[in-house]
Design an enzyme around this catalytic site. Structure first.
Site, PDB file in Angstrom:
ATOM      1  N   TYR A  62     -14.416  -2.557  14.578  1.00 59.01           N
ATOM      2  CA  TYR A  62     -15.759  -1.995  14.747  1.00 59.01           C
ATOM      3  C   TYR A  62     -15.666  -0.479  14.826  1.00 59.01           C
ATOM      4  O   TYR A  62     -14.635   0.071  15.186  1.00 59.01           O
ATOM      5  CB  TYR A  62     -16.454  -2.596  15.971  1.00 59.01           C
ATOM      6  CG  TYR A  62     -15.703  -2.483  17.276  1.00 59.01           C
ATOM      7  CD1 TYR A  62     -14.735  -3.426  17.619  1.00 59.01           C
ATOM      8  CD2 TYR A  62     -15.954  -1.432  18.167  1.00 59.01           C
ATOM      9  CE1 TYR A  62     -14.042  -3.320  18.813  1.00 59.01           C
ATOM     10  CE2 TYR A  62     -15.258  -1.332  19.374  1.00 59.01           C
ATOM     11  CZ  TYR A  62     -14.296  -2.281  19.681  1.00 59.01           C
ATOM     12  OH  TYR A  62     -13.612  -2.172  20.863  1.00 59.01           O
ATOM     13  N   GLU A 112      -6.935  10.665   8.463  1.00 58.39           N
ATOM     14  CA  GLU A 112      -6.178   9.697   7.666  1.00 58.39           C
ATOM     15  C   GLU A 112      -4.743   9.640   8.144  1.00 58.39           C
ATOM     16  O   GLU A 112      -4.115   8.603   8.205  1.00 58.39           O
ATOM     17  CB  GLU A 112      -6.222  10.078   6.180  1.00 58.39           C
ATOM     18  CG  GLU A 112      -5.548   9.058   5.251  1.00 58.39           C
ATOM     19  CD  GLU A 112      -4.101   9.358   4.915  1.00 58.39           C
ATOM     20  OE1 GLU A 112      -3.510   8.615   4.123  1.00 58.39           O
ATOM     21  OE2 GLU A 112      -3.520  10.321   5.451  1.00 58.39           O
ATOM     22  N   ASP A 153      -5.130  11.257  -3.046  1.00 58.20           N
ATOM     23  CA  ASP A 153      -4.535  11.820  -1.829  1.00 58.20           C
ATOM     24  C   ASP A 153      -3.732  13.044  -2.265  1.00 58.20           C
ATOM     25  O   ASP A 153      -4.279  14.136  -2.371  1.00 58.20           O
ATOM     26  CB  ASP A 153      -3.698  10.715  -1.162  1.00 58.20           C
ATOM     27  CG  ASP A 153      -3.160  11.104   0.195  1.00 58.20           C
ATOM     28  OD1 ASP A 153      -2.952  12.299   0.434  1.00 58.20           O
ATOM     29  OD2 ASP A 153      -2.927  10.218   1.049  1.00 58.20           O
ATOM     30  N   SER A 178       1.625 -25.872  -7.160  1.00 61.10           N
ATOM     31  CA  SER A 178       0.807 -26.292  -8.309  1.00 61.10           C
ATOM     32  C   SER A 178      -0.685 -26.003  -8.081  1.00 61.10           C
ATOM     33  O   SER A 178      -1.422 -25.727  -9.023  1.00 61.10           O
ATOM     34  CB  SER A 178       1.030 -27.772  -8.598  1.00 61.10           C
ATOM     35  OG  SER A 178       0.796 -28.506  -7.426  1.00 61.10           O
ATOM     36  N   HIS A 237      -7.028  -9.309   2.083  1.00 58.61           N
ATOM     37  CA  HIS A 237      -6.869  -9.625   0.650  1.00 58.61           C
ATOM     38  C   HIS A 237      -5.686 -10.577   0.497  1.00 58.61           C
ATOM     39  O   HIS A 237      -4.591 -10.290   0.972  1.00 58.61           O
ATOM     40  CB  HIS A 237      -6.636  -8.339  -0.143  1.00 58.61           C
ATOM     41  CG  HIS A 237      -7.134  -8.419  -1.564  1.00 58.61           C
ATOM     42  ND1 HIS A 237      -6.566  -9.263  -2.489  1.00 58.61           N
ATOM     43  CD2 HIS A 237      -8.135  -7.771  -2.211  1.00 58.61           C
ATOM     44  CE1 HIS A 237      -7.212  -9.130  -3.661  1.00 58.61           C
ATOM     45  NE2 HIS A 237      -8.169  -8.226  -3.515  1.00 58.61           N
ATOM     46  N   GLY A 253       5.029  -1.525   5.143  1.00 53.57           N
ATOM     47  CA  GLY A 253       3.931  -0.613   5.456  1.00 53.57           C
ATOM     48  C   GLY A 253       3.352   0.047   4.222  1.00 53.57           C
ATOM     49  O   GLY A 253       2.147   0.054   4.043  1.00 53.57           O
TER      50      GLY A 253
END
Ligand SMILES: *[C@@H]1O[C@H](CO)[C@@H](O)[C@H](O)[C@H]1NC(C)=O
Ligand SMILES: *[C@@H]1O[C@H](CO)[C@@H](O)[C@H](O)[C@H]1NC(C)=O
Ligand SMILES: *[C@@H]1O[C@H](CO)[C@@H](O)[C@H](O)[C@H]1NC(C)=O
Ligand SMILES: *[C@@H]1O[C@H](CO)[C@@H](O)[C@H](O)[C@H]1NC(C)=O
Ligand SMILES: *[C@@H]1O[C@H](CO)[C@@H](O)[C@H](O)[C@H]1NC(C)=O
Ligand SMILES: *[C@@H]1O[C@H](CO)[C@@H](O)[C@H](O)[C@H]1NC(C)=O
Ligand SMILES: *[C@@H]1O[C@H](CO)[C@@H](O)[C@H](O)[C@H]1NC(C)=O
Ligand SMILES: *[C@@H]1O[C@H](CO)[C@@H](O)[C@H](O)[C@H]1NC(C)=O
Ligand SMILES: *[C@@H]1O[C@H](CO)[C@@H](O)[C@H](O)[C@H]1NC(C)=O
Ligand SMILES: *[C@@H]1O[C@H](CO)[C@@H](O)[C@H](O)[C@H]1NC(C)=O
Ligand SMILES: *[C@@H]1O[C@H](CO)[C@@H](O)[C@H](O)[C@H]1NC(C)=O
Ligand SMILES: *[C@@H]1O[C@H](CO)[C@@H](O)[C@H](O)[C@H]1NC(C)=O
Length: 707
Positions: free
Chosen positions: A260, A411, A440, A596, A656, A666
């Site tokens: 959150y 970041e 970046d 399979s 994902h 990492g």
């Protein structure tokens, strides 16, 4: 934040995944006879306007601005406002999005080694001040420290742990080297630094030092005739790699608000399990040499440890593990812990289709005054991109899709600004996001790189054919194709695309870096400065401009074309490759697994993807607006299907199911992570569960595109 260049080091989990590691470059020997020079692809009038708008001189001005002021996360609101103002001036209304997050800042640290005879070596822990490089002389230049490192001190014998991977520590334990209660000395490279610290902590070690080994330099060494920075492109031995020691592969974002957004008065979670509890300090080769030397002949020699990348390149050293009896390290690390505002700058161009959005992002914060490569080469580029789009807007251009420009803060500490923003806007993003484009380190050398989700491969590589690559008389595509053999890397983590990908928003990451023989990029060091960039990294700022032109054309086409230029059958092709990799992992494992169901799910997805291509062709040829919208919305939405609500095992953030950063890498990706990591851990019950979950996710994605 992206991973520092590591030219020689390859620590493959399995061979084909190595390509996915963004900054472990693999250069194939160029075949000069076949050296390809494709003609520059034709550009539309608007595309030409964008290209003509890019100026190396103004990019250099923006770079100079960003690299001459402290802009560590949360410390420079004026840079955030300046960025928003630049976009607003260009005609793109922009403002700041503020979050209040947990960060820590360095107070002081120290490191000394006491020999058995009582004499003491004091490590300097500082980078040399270089008169040629003005920002290295500033009084407020940043000390060397680890973001999110623990405050604490330790005094103990120490062990050299190589790259500090789980397997390195396990190997040492198997060889009878005592780890518990010791200080770990790890070398940088291969995996994210915070995991080296975590692995040390998990072994009961009491502190962790991480140093830069000359093995990272490849052939660019004084011994081979290169001069050290500032006189040449070889590494200055006092150079230190700062960086975050967050547990990136499990908990990116503000560690105090998992899942959150961080507001001033948000409830704060307990962070004791998600950040290191033992202190850590980054050190230079210069400070590490006496430590490595003191272990010589004690414990197990590196050749016997026999792990890839364990032995570095200090001449004459056997990289003995130690400990050396009676030789102790005294480590002290003091950090100031704060809840403090950070500022993302956000600019918005409304599209004519309000429910489709392209997002472009780059972070702004750096560990040092400079940050000319990481991240401000990208920041300079997105300021210039705003001006190019502003020119089109002034000519009456209206994109079909919304374009959102983002300049992220924090970041470096752990993708904090982008993650909090995604957590705030997740309902709107889930409803409208088509792609997220990340830049970046736009420039740190002459070799372009991209990593992307599969639906973007075709448009990403086609767009390269429209870009003239500086100093080569060839296209960006030719250079990239020669370096990579035409392989688009898989996204792991290490930059701001992470929160997007793991909420089912397809992404591309891009940049350029050095190859063999190019000046070594001084990643996260005081030497990542304007001076380094203008002298060695990108003299003339032409690679900055080329990457900016590339990003702008890609964004322009994704935002403007009637039909979103996605290639869905390639998603099936890439999953086939991951399937082969997985089969190989299973074949060398000790257990049995039936995959399979996964095979069937991929095959079904392939035929659904082929059918939606036919539908899209019909929509385009009949110019059927309603049908185009149906297809575009399938394209926009399908990727959400690949995510699994509960996330991967013990890492809820990572949803994902097709790719994720490796739990012990990492940065580098693992494909079919739920299955692959369970097989690697030897848990075949869990692996079987994840075959079902992954196949189910592929079916959900397929059902979204089903015609
Ligand atoms: C913020 O950055 C700008 C530009 O780099 C610089 O001029 C200014 O001094 C910085 N502010 C602070 C508080 O360091
Ligand atoms: C480090 O900083 C703390 C807090 O400011 C101070 O108490 C301590 O004496 C300092 N240590 C050294 C070695 O400077
Ligand atoms: C103590 O040992 C170190 C390492 O062997 C050596 O370099 C140093 O000269 C010794 N000091 C004294 C006072 O003997
Ligand atoms: C946060 O709490 C403080 C103290 O209760 C209050 O003064 C402040 O207005 C609150 N901030 C927000 C954004 O609600
Ligand atoms: C190192 O390991 C490889 C394979 O794991 C093995 O073939 C080789 O003999 C080992 N070398 C030493 C010195 O133990
Ligand atoms: C863009 O659209 C949003 C939502 O419809 C609206 O609030 C905003 O004012 C629009 N911005 C511009 C510049 O038209
Ligand atoms: C660049 O390529 C063009 C077309 O292939 C050629 O005519 C020209 O001579 C080349 N220039 C250089 C400097 O190689
Ligand atoms: C390059 O790609 C081709 C086609 O996929 C493959 O056959 C070849 O082995 C690759 N070469 C290298 C050096 O990876
Ligand atoms: C370094 O130089 C050696 C000898 O010239 C060469 O074989 C090797 O490929 C070079 N390595 C890199 C990374 O360029
Ligand atoms: C921009 O490019 C021109 C032409 O190559 C060059 O003369 C100029 O010095 C460059 N500008 C900067 C700031 O490097
Ligand atoms: C397709 O239809 C739209 C609106 O119906 C129209 O504006 C556009 O010019 C048409 N495009 C073509 C290629 O016919
Ligand atoms: C394997 O995974 C299952 C969850 O599916 C778990 O219950 C079990 O404890 C795991 N086994 C081991 C040995 O970790």
């Amino acid at each position: 934040m992206r991973y520092s260049t590591s030219l020689l080091l390859a620590t493959p989990v399995f061979p084909s995944l190595v390509l996915g590691c963004q900054r472990d470059r693999h250069f194939h020997t160029p075949n000069l006879l076949k050296r390809q020079s494709t003609p520059l692809a034709s550009r539309s009038a608007n595309e030409q306007t964008i290209i003509d708008s890019f100026s190396n001189n103004s990019i250099s001005d923006w770079s100079y601005y960003y690299t001459h002021g402290d802009h560590v996360a949360g410390r420079n609101k004026s840079q955030a406002q300046w960025t928003a103002d630049k976009w607003t001036e260009a005609g793109i209304p922009s403002s700041l999005a503020e979050y209040t997050v947990f960060l820590n800042y360095p107070l002081n640290n120290s490191l000394s080694m006491t020999y058995a005879n009582g004499s003491v070596f004091h490590a300097g822990l500082v980078e040399d001040v270089l008169e040629e490089d003005d920002t290295t002389t500033w009084d407020n230049r940043l000390p060397s420290f680890h973001g999110y490192s623990a405050t604490g001190s330790a005094s103990a014998e120490f062990v050299y742990v190589g790259l500090g991977t789980q397997r390195d520590y396990q190997r040492l334990a198997d060889l009878g080297v005592e780890l518990e209660g010791k200080v770990a000395l790890a070398r940088y490279g291969s995996i994210f630094r915070g995991l080296k610290v975590k692995n040390a902590q998990d072994r009961g070690m009491v502190a962790c030092l991480i140093y830069t080994d000359p093995a990272e330099d490849g052939n660019v060494t004084v011994a081979n005739g290169y001069e050290e920075y500032p006189n040449g492109g070889a590494r200055n031995p006092s150079q230190v790699q700062r960086g975050s020691v967050q547990f990136l592969s499990t908990y990116p974002g503000d560690p105090s608000t998992p899942g959150y957004p961080s507001r001033e008065n948000s409830t704060r979670a307990d962070m004791s399990d998600v950040l290191p509890r033992i202190p850590s300090i980054p050190i230079s080769e210069k400070d590490a040499r006496p430590l490595i030397a003191a272990l010589e002949g004690h414990g197990v020699p590196g050749a016997e440890v026999n792990r890839t990348g364990y032995v570095g390149a200090i001449n004459g050293s056997s990289y003995s593990s130690g400990p050396a009896p009676g030789v102790t390290l005294n480590v002290q690390n003091m950090m100031e812990e704060v809840y403090t505002p950070i500022w993302n700058s956000i600019g918005v161009i409304n599209g004519t289709n309000p429910d489709e959005t392209i997002i472009i992002g780059n972070h702004r914060d750096a560990w040092i005054i400079g940050g000319a490569g990481d991240p401000n080469s990208g920041t300079a580029v997105i300021v210039e991109l705003g001006r190019a789009f502003g020119k089109l807007l002034a000519q009456g251009w209206k994109p079909k899709r919304n374009i959102v420009l983002c300049s992220w803060d924090a970041e470096e500490y752990g993708l904090v600004g982008s993650t909090e923003w995604v957590e705030e806007y997740i309902p709107w993003l889930t409803g409208t996001a088509v792609s997220y484009l990340n830049i970046d380190i736009a420039a740190s050398g002459p070799h372009p790189m991209i990593a992307a989700t599969p639906e973007l491969h075709k448009v990403a590589t086609d767009t390269m054919k429209k870009i003239a690559w500086p100093f080569t008389n060839r296209t960006m595509y030719d250079i990239w194709n020669e370096d990579t053999n035409g392989t688009v890397a898989v996204l792991g983590s290490g930059s701001d695309y992470t929160a997007f990908v793991h909420r089912g928003i397809g992404s591309i990451d891009m940049g350029s870096d050095g190859g063999p023989g190019d000046p070594l990029y001084p990643y996260h060091s005081n030497y990542d400065s304007y001076h380094w960039m203008a002298t060695f990294g990108d003299p003339g700022f032409h690679h900055h401009a080329a990457m900016g032109e590339y990003l702008s054309l890609l964004a322009y086409n994704l935002a403007s074309e009637e039909l979103i230029p996605f290639d869905l059958p390639n998603y099936a092709d890439q999953m086939d490759k991951y399937y082969e990799d997985l089969s190989e992992v299973i074949s060398v494992s000790s257990g049995n697994l039936s995959i399979s169901d996964l095979r069937a799910a991929i095959d079904t997805f392939r035929s659904q993807a082929q059918e939606v291509v036919q539908l899209s062709q019909q929509a385009v040829s009949s110019n059927d607006t309603a049908l185009l919208q149906v297809v575009n919305h399938k394209y926009r939405d399908f990727q959400r299907g690949f995510t699994s609500q509960g996330g991967l095992v013990n890492r809820e953030f990572y949803q994902h199911t097709i790719f994720a950063p490796g739990i012990d890498t990492g940065y580098a990706p693992v494909t079919f992570p739920g299955i692959t990591e369970a097989v690697e851990a030897g848990n075949f019950t869990l692996a079987q569960e994840w075959v079902l979950k992954t196949a189910a996710a592929i079916r959900v994605a397929g059902n979204i595109i089903k015609t």
